[in-house]
Design an enzyme around this catalytic site. Structure first.
Site, PDB file in Angstrom:
ATOM      1  N   ASP A  23      -3.067 -39.873 -57.674  1.00  0.00           N
ATOM      2  CA  ASP A  23      -1.786 -40.552 -57.468  1.00  0.00           C
ATOM      3  C   ASP A  23      -0.860 -40.251 -58.650  1.00  0.00           C
ATOM      4  OD1 ASP A  23      -2.875 -41.703 -55.212  1.00  0.00           O
ATOM      5  OD2 ASP A  23      -3.506 -43.519 -56.273  1.00  0.00           O
TER       6      ASP A  23
HETATM    7  N1  URA Z   1      -8.350 -43.257 -56.285  1.00  0.00           N
HETATM    8  C1  URA Z   1      -7.115 -43.770 -56.313  1.00  0.00           C
HETATM    9  O1  URA Z   1      -6.881 -44.878 -55.853  1.00  0.00           O
HETATM   10  N2  URA Z   1      -6.139 -43.049 -56.890  1.00  0.00           N
HETATM   11  C2  URA Z   1      -6.344 -41.843 -57.455  1.00  0.00           C
HETATM   12  O2  URA Z   1      -5.412 -41.231 -57.975  1.00  0.00           O
HETATM   13  C3  URA Z   1      -7.642 -41.314 -57.407  1.00  0.00           C
HETATM   14  C4  URA Z   1      -8.629 -42.048 -56.814  1.00  0.00           C
END
Ligand code: URA
Length: 227
Positions: free
Chosen positions: A99
């Protein structure tokens, strides 16, 4: 390899964009117009708009992804992309996603075959996350995360969870579903306030600062292949 894969490995464009170039008649193989199903061998001469196109060497990069960068090729909100951070002549793309607000270990490569393998669930790549959360998860909660829980896209697989501080959890998983760690922790009543991936397939961020990257050692590439 297929012509679109060849063009991607040459750093010309993604496979999808390469298909468009082929359909537009801009690509020739040994002087003949390339087709979507043309196979290219090492002795073939491939040209785009009349200029020779050659394969780049396979490249593997580990990036310490800083916050506020996106893992997609471009962002409607104009945030910087991880690809822009990796100033390498090879056209490497991320394996999987983090993310925008997640920091940490991200692998980028132009080796489509290895990227595909690593992203496949059966490969079970270990990803280790450090999450700051609201509240203080109990032992029972940690065991629940480990056993697996029900998310709206199905149950999660076995995981490892331990407390690093009263509101900080280390969670080690083998899947890579969208927002998985945030959804798992929210499901047990501890929403994530900060998320960092410290380890991906055994690769750690040792020696890297946020925004920095390095090429993998040949031995590291070997062990990724052997997994
Ligand atoms: N899980 C998440 O919620 N976000 C990420 O960026 C990676 C794994």
């Amino acid at each position: 390899m297929r012509l679109n894969a060849y063009l991607a490995r040459a750093g010309v464009a993604s496979r999808r964009k390469a298909d468009e170039l082929i359909k537009a008649g801009r690509v020739t193989v040994n002087g003949e117009p390339g087709q979507l199903n043309t196979f290219v061998q090492s002795r073939d001469r491939v040209e785009l708009d009349g200029s020779r196109v050659e394969l780049q060497r396979l490249t593997y990069v580990l990036l310490y992804k800083p916050p506020g960068t996106v893992t997609t090729a471009s962002d409607p909100q104009g945030r910087p992309t991880v690809v822009r951070l990796v100033d390498h002549q090879a056209r490497v793309v991320p394996v999987g996603r983090l993310d925008a607000d997640t920091t940490g270990a991200l692998l980028l490569t132009n080796d489509g075959e290895l990227a595909h393998q690593l992203a496949h669930p059966s490969y079970e790549v270990e990803k280790v996350y450090e999450a700051d959360v609201e509240g203080e998860p109990s032992d029972d909660t940690l065991r629940h995360l480990e056993r697996g829980l029900e998310l709206d896209d199905g149950p999660t697989g076995p995981a490892k969870a331990r407390l690093l501080a009263p509101s900080r959890v280390e969670l080690s998983i083998h899947e890579g579903r969208k927002h998985q760690v945030k959804r798992m922790l929210a499901a047990v009543g501890h929403p994530v306030t900060r998320l960092h991936r410290g380890r991906y397939a055994g690769l750690t961020l040792e020696g890297l600062e946020p925004g920095q990257w390095r090429e993998l050692e040949p031995s590291e590439v070997e062990s990724l292949r052997k997994r």
